[in-house]
Design a protein around this motif. Structure first.
Motif, PDB file in Angstrom:
ATOM      1  N   ASP A 176       2.709  -0.134 -10.781  1.00 22.96           N
ATOM      2  CA  ASP A 176       3.275   1.014 -10.942  1.00 22.96           C
ATOM      3  C   ASP A 176       3.689   2.609 -10.365  1.00 22.96           C
ATOM      4  O   ASP A 176       2.221   2.692  -9.337  1.00 22.96           O
ATOM      5  N   THR A 177       4.380   3.201 -10.095  1.00 20.15           N
ATOM      6  CA  THR A 177       5.028   4.269  -8.877  1.00 20.15           C
ATOM      7  C   THR A 177       4.271   5.375  -9.815  1.00 20.15           C
ATOM      8  O   THR A 177       3.991   6.236  -9.241  1.00 20.15           O
ATOM      9  N   ASN A 178       3.672   5.326 -10.917  1.00 17.10           N
ATOM     10  CA  ASN A 178       3.120   6.325 -11.665  1.00 17.10           C
ATOM     11  C   ASN A 178       1.590   5.915 -11.462  1.00 17.10           C
ATOM     12  O   ASN A 178       0.463   7.132 -11.802  1.00 17.10           O
ATOM     13  N   MET A 179       0.651   5.050 -11.163  1.00 18.30           N
ATOM     14  CA  MET A 179      -0.333   4.801 -10.978  1.00 18.30           C
ATOM     15  C   MET A 179      -1.042   5.919  -9.680  1.00 18.30           C
ATOM     16  O   MET A 179      -0.432   6.366  -8.149  1.00 18.30           O
ATOM     17  N   GLN A 180      -1.719   6.788  -9.613  1.00 14.12           N
ATOM     18  CA  GLN A 180      -2.918   7.199  -9.051  1.00 14.12           C
ATOM     19  C   GLN A 180      -4.373   7.524  -8.983  1.00 14.12           C
ATOM     20  O   GLN A 180      -5.016   7.684 -10.320  1.00 14.12           O
ATOM     21  N   ALA A 181      -4.688   6.872  -8.009  1.00 16.67           N
ATOM     22  CA  ALA A 181      -6.252   6.858  -8.089  1.00 16.67           C
ATOM     23  C   ALA A 181      -6.990   6.954  -7.276  1.00 16.67           C
ATOM     24  O   ALA A 181      -6.898   6.355  -6.913  1.00 16.67           O
ATOM     25  N   GLY A 182      -8.638   7.876  -7.387  1.00 15.75           N
ATOM     26  CA  GLY A 182      -9.092   7.831  -6.328  1.00 15.75           C
ATOM     27  C   GLY A 182      -9.705   6.519  -5.915  1.00 15.75           C
ATOM     28  O   GLY A 182     -10.302   6.333  -6.589  1.00 15.75           O
ATOM     29  N   ALA A 183      -9.696   6.222  -4.369  1.00 14.54           N
ATOM     30  CA  ALA A 183     -10.104   5.027  -4.103  1.00 14.54           C
ATOM     31  C   ALA A 183     -10.939   4.998  -2.904  1.00 14.54           C
ATOM     32  O   ALA A 183     -11.200   6.124  -2.188  1.00 14.54           O
ATOM     33  N   ILE A 184     -11.678   4.416  -2.795  1.00 15.99           N
ATOM     34  CA  ILE A 184     -12.435   4.252  -1.324  1.00 15.99           C
ATOM     35  C   ILE A 184     -12.294   2.842  -0.695  1.00 15.99           C
ATOM     36  O   ILE A 184     -12.574   1.197  -1.770  1.00 15.99           O
ATOM     37  N   VAL A 185     -13.365   2.160   0.527  1.00 15.49           N
ATOM     38  CA  VAL A 185     -13.090   1.019   0.747  1.00 15.49           C
ATOM     39  C   VAL A 185     -14.518   0.497   0.975  1.00 15.49           C
ATOM     40  O   VAL A 185     -15.468   1.122   1.538  1.00 15.49           O
ATOM     41  N   GLU A 195      -2.502   4.637  -4.980  1.00 13.02           N
ATOM     42  CA  GLU A 195      -1.186   4.261  -5.191  1.00 13.02           C
ATOM     43  C   GLU A 195       0.135   3.673  -5.591  1.00 13.02           C
ATOM     44  O   GLU A 195       0.019   2.620  -4.845  1.00 13.02           O
ATOM     45  N   GLY A 196       1.329   3.298  -6.311  1.00 11.97           N
ATOM     46  CA  GLY A 196       2.092   2.361  -6.635  1.00 11.97           C
ATOM     47  C   GLY A 196       3.327   3.652  -5.728  1.00 11.97           C
ATOM     48  O   GLY A 196       3.186   4.467  -5.265  1.00 11.97           O
ATOM     49  N   GLU A 197       4.109   2.347  -5.978  1.00 18.91           N
ATOM     50  CA  GLU A 197       5.244   2.827  -4.398  1.00 18.91           C
ATOM     51  C   GLU A 197       6.103   1.746  -4.845  1.00 18.91           C
ATOM     52  O   GLU A 197       6.098   0.485  -4.313  1.00 18.91           O
TER      53      GLU A 197
END
Length: 279
Positions: A176-185, A195-197
């Protein structure tokens, strides 16, 4: 003057008497059957046959309806047995599902000891439209569910709780476009924001934004939550890198991520209602 009617009656009676005597004498002398009786038999036999056939038809009809009633009763009994068997099958399926959910839950807790409580839930609806970007679950605030609780499966992240009611909640999924979360490889430990796009929703993907132009991220790398900010637990798998592309501004790169969980098909999930924040 003589009465002509009385004379005629006398003649008729006399003829009948003579006829009866003649028939009697004929029968006694010849041994043959009475022609009058024979004549009457010729007339009566078809009538007797018709009456007999009607009686047989009535008897057969009665037997038919009795047989139909018996079949109908047997059919109802069979339907009842089928319903009972179907109910037993449903109960068995529920027991198997519950067993599998418990096994999965135990596995999640063993692999993620920081998850102090996970609430099993079932998907009850999906957002209308071409893409399933939000879903609804059958657990709500009465089950301890709160806003921003992370929703997962044994494969990875599904999304997070974005709306809560007493008996259900809505989940914003990872695409979803409202999705945002700190992430790591996972491999390189490079950080970014998952994040969604809108342009990626059609293919069921999201992006890992804010990567350096000289990042070492490659196709197949796994992406997980970083735990930054303490909103989402650390170490929840999100997906794998499908490709790495430059941002339109040219000063950063981003990676297209294919989620581990197909949000269009997921049915059973777990809501992390409490977890320990690790550094």
């Amino acid at each position: 003057m003589k009465n002509p009617f009385s004379f005629r009656m006398f003649v008729v009676v006399a003829l009948v008497i003579v006829l009866c005597l003649g028939v009697t004498v004929y029968t006694g002398a010849t041994g043959n059957s009475n022609p009058v009786a024979t004549g009457l038999g010729v007339v009566i036999k078809p009538i007797q046959k018709g009456v007999s056939q009607i009686g047989n038809m009535i008897s057969q009809g009665s037997s038919y309806f009795e047989g139909y009633d018996a079949l109908e009763k047997e059919n109802e009994e069979l339907k009842t047995k089928v319903r009972e068997l179907e109910e037993k099958v449903r109960e068995a399926d529920l027991a198997i599902t519950e067993r599998d959910n418990l096994r999965t839950l135990l596995g999640l807790k063993e692999n993620n000891p920081q998850f102090t409580h996970c609430e099993p839930a079932e998907v009850i609806s999906r957002s209308p439209g071409e893409w399933a970007t939000t879903i609804s679950l059958d657990k709500g605030s009465s089950d301890g569910v709160e806003l921003n609780d992370v929703v997962i499966t044994e494969d990875g992240m599904v999304g997070y709780v974005s709306s809560v009611a007493p008996t259900y909640c809505d989940v914003t999924t990872v695409i979803d476009t409202n999705m945002q979360a700190g992430a790591i490889v996972t491999r390189t430990r490079e950080v970014g924001v998952a994040e969604g796009e809108y342009t990626l929703m059609n293919e069921g993907a999201l992006k890992l934004a804010y990567l350096e132009t000289d990042c070492e991220v490659v196709i197949g790398d796994t992406i997980e939550t970083s735990g930054m900010g303490g909103v989402f637990p650390k170490g929840i798998m999100i997906g794998t890198v499908d490709r790495v592309l430059p941002e339109d501004n040219g000063i950063a790169n981003y990676a297209v991520i294919k989620p581990f969980v197909n949000v269009k098909e997921v049915k059973n999930v777990y809501i992390i209602t409490d977890f320990e924040v690790n550094g």
